[in-house]
Design a protein around this motif. Structure first.
Motif, mmCIF file in Angstrom:
data_model
loop_
_atom_site.group_PDB
_atom_site.id
_atom_site.type_symbol
_atom_site.label_atom_id
_atom_site.label_comp_id
_atom_site.label_asym_id
_atom_site.label_seq_id
_atom_site.Cartn_x
_atom_site.Cartn_y
_atom_site.Cartn_z
ATOM 1 N N LYS A 97 0.814 -1.227 0.000
ATOM 2 C CA LYS A 97 0.000 0.000 0.000
ATOM 3 C C LYS A 97 0.843 1.271 0.000
ATOM 4 N N GLY A 98 2.160 1.141 -0.151
ATOM 5 C CA GLY A 98 3.009 2.324 -0.205
ATOM 6 C C GLY A 98 3.642 2.726 1.118
ATOM 7 N N LEU A 99 3.341 1.996 2.181
ATOM 8 C CA LEU A 99 3.889 2.350 3.489
ATOM 9 C C LEU A 99 5.409 2.197 3.523
ATOM 10 N N GLY A 100 5.935 1.153 2.903
ATOM 11 C CA GLY A 100 7.385 0.958 2.874
ATOM 12 C C GLY A 100 8.091 2.136 2.228
ATOM 13 N N SER A 101 7.541 2.634 1.132
ATOM 14 C CA SER A 101 8.115 3.815 0.475
ATOM 15 C C SER A 101 8.088 5.017 1.405
ATOM 16 N N GLN A 102 6.977 5.198 2.111
ATOM 17 C CA GLN A 102 6.883 6.327 3.041
ATOM 18 C C GLN A 102 7.925 6.215 4.147
ATOM 19 N N GLY A 115 22.238 16.289 8.417
ATOM 20 C CA GLY A 115 23.429 16.685 7.682
ATOM 21 C C GLY A 115 24.191 15.547 7.030
ATOM 22 N N CYS A 116 23.537 14.442 6.812
ATOM 23 C CA CYS A 116 24.199 13.292 6.186
ATOM 24 C C CYS A 116 24.377 13.533 4.688
ATOM 25 N N HIS A 117 25.458 12.987 4.153
ATOM 26 C CA HIS A 117 25.733 13.073 2.722
ATOM 27 C C HIS A 117 25.462 11.763 1.996
ATOM 28 N N ILE A 118 25.304 10.685 2.759
ATOM 29 C CA ILE A 118 25.048 9.366 2.182
ATOM 30 C C ILE A 118 23.996 8.673 3.046
ATOM 31 N N VAL A 119 23.085 7.980 2.384
ATOM 32 C CA VAL A 119 22.157 7.080 3.066
ATOM 33 C C VAL A 119 22.444 5.692 2.521
ATOM 34 N N GLN A 120 22.623 4.743 3.411
ATOM 35 C CA GLN A 120 22.928 3.381 2.970
ATOM 36 C C GLN A 120 22.014 2.389 3.668
ATOM 37 N N LEU A 121 21.864 1.253 3.044
ATOM 38 C CA LEU A 121 21.104 0.161 3.639
ATOM 39 C C LEU A 121 21.561 -1.132 2.997
ATOM 40 N N THR A 122 21.208 -2.219 3.627
ATOM 41 C CA THR A 122 21.468 -3.523 3.036
ATOM 42 C C THR A 122 20.153 -4.283 2.986
ATOM 43 N N THR A 123 20.110 -5.261 2.120
ATOM 44 C CA THR A 123 18.978 -6.166 2.093
ATOM 45 C C THR A 123 19.525 -7.561 1.833
ATOM 46 N N ASP A 124 18.922 -8.532 2.446
ATOM 47 C CA ASP A 124 19.365 -9.911 2.303
ATOM 48 C C ASP A 124 19.204 -10.359 0.854
ATOM 49 N N LYS A 125 20.173 -11.098 0.351
ATOM 50 C CA LYS A 125 20.106 -11.579 -1.037
ATOM 51 C C LYS A 125 18.920 -12.513 -1.258
ATOM 52 N N ARG A 132 14.678 -4.763 -5.525
ATOM 53 C CA ARG A 132 13.997 -3.990 -6.576
ATOM 54 C C ARG A 132 13.248 -2.792 -5.977
ATOM 55 N N PHE A 133 12.645 -2.993 -4.815
ATOM 56 C CA PHE A 133 11.933 -1.914 -4.126
ATOM 57 C C PHE A 133 12.888 -0.755 -3.823
ATOM 58 N N TYR A 134 14.047 -1.059 -3.250
ATOM 59 C CA TYR A 134 15.000 -0.003 -2.901
ATOM 60 C C TYR A 134 15.552 0.680 -4.155
ATOM 61 N N GLU A 135 15.770 -0.084 -5.202
ATOM 62 C CA GLU A 135 16.245 0.513 -6.451
ATOM 63 C C GLU A 135 15.206 1.472 -7.028
ATOM 64 N N ARG A 136 13.922 1.121 -6.933
ATOM 65 C CA ARG A 136 12.856 2.022 -7.409
ATOM 66 C C ARG A 136 12.860 3.346 -6.648
ATOM 67 N N LEU A 137 13.338 3.317 -5.395
ATOM 68 C CA LEU A 137 13.380 4.535 -4.580
ATOM 69 C C LEU A 137 14.665 5.333 -4.790
ATOM 70 N N GLY A 138 15.537 4.851 -5.668
ATOM 71 C CA GLY A 138 16.742 5.607 -6.000
ATOM 72 C C GLY A 138 18.036 5.065 -5.427
ATOM 73 N N PHE A 139 17.979 3.970 -4.681
ATOM 74 C CA PHE A 139 19.199 3.368 -4.156
ATOM 75 C C PHE A 139 19.890 2.585 -5.262
ATOM 76 N N ILE A 140 21.208 2.613 -5.248
ATOM 77 C CA ILE A 140 22.009 1.935 -6.264
ATOM 78 C C ILE A 140 22.945 0.958 -5.573
#
Length: 150
Positions: A97-102, A115-125, A132-140
């Motif tokens: 329903k879009g909550l994860g994106s929010q 004041g952060c210059h980088i946001v990072q996260l990991t996801t289990d393989k 794919r969800f994180y990539e849609r939000l702009g994470f590379i």
């Protein structure tokens, strides 16, 4: 309307329930009554640390999402700060329903406020949909992450 706030100890039951409510979580979390003391000890450490925030998403009074944001100073990138997003979960009733994106976009804005210059996260393989969800939000996926269980 979804609102976000800092978690309190009374939220732990719902938070752990969400953490345990997926294929990987049910193998590594212990959602039981009473909750193991380890959860309260971890919550207290997070709550006391000014560079950690445990955030819950709420619909009215109901907790429907959670995430932890850790702010870390680095010497790299000219001594900048970065934010690490961990433990993102949504209630099963709210998935799709879009909550994860929010949740993620809220964390990104919070990182900017700090004041952060980088946001990072990991996801289990084992979670290709999450990647794919994180990539849609702009994470590379610019780095290969490694972990060692102790």
């Amino acid at each position: 309307m979804v609102t976000f706030r800092k978690a309190i100890a009374n939220d732990l039951d719902k938070i752990v329930q969400m953490l345990a409510d997926d294929e990987l979580g049910k193998t590594r979390e212990r959602y039981e009554t009473p909750l193991p003391d380890s959860y309260l000890k971890a919550f207290e450490a997070i709550d006391k640390d000014p560079n950690n925030e445990l955030i819950v998403a709420c619909l009215g009074e109901e907790i429907v999402g959670v995430e932890q944001i850790t702010f870390t100073p680095y010497l790299t990138h000219q001594g900048s700060w970065r934010a690490t997003i961990e433990g993102v979960r949504t209630a099963s009733s709210e998935r799709g329903k879009g909550l994860g994106s929010q949740l993620i976009l809220w964390a990104v804005e919070r990182a900017k406020e700090r004041g952060c210059h980088i946001v990072q996260l990991t996801t289990d393989k084992k979670r290709p949909d999450a990647l794919r969800f994180y990539e849609r939000l702009g994470f590379i996926a610019t780095h290969e992450g490694l972990k060692m269980k102790l």
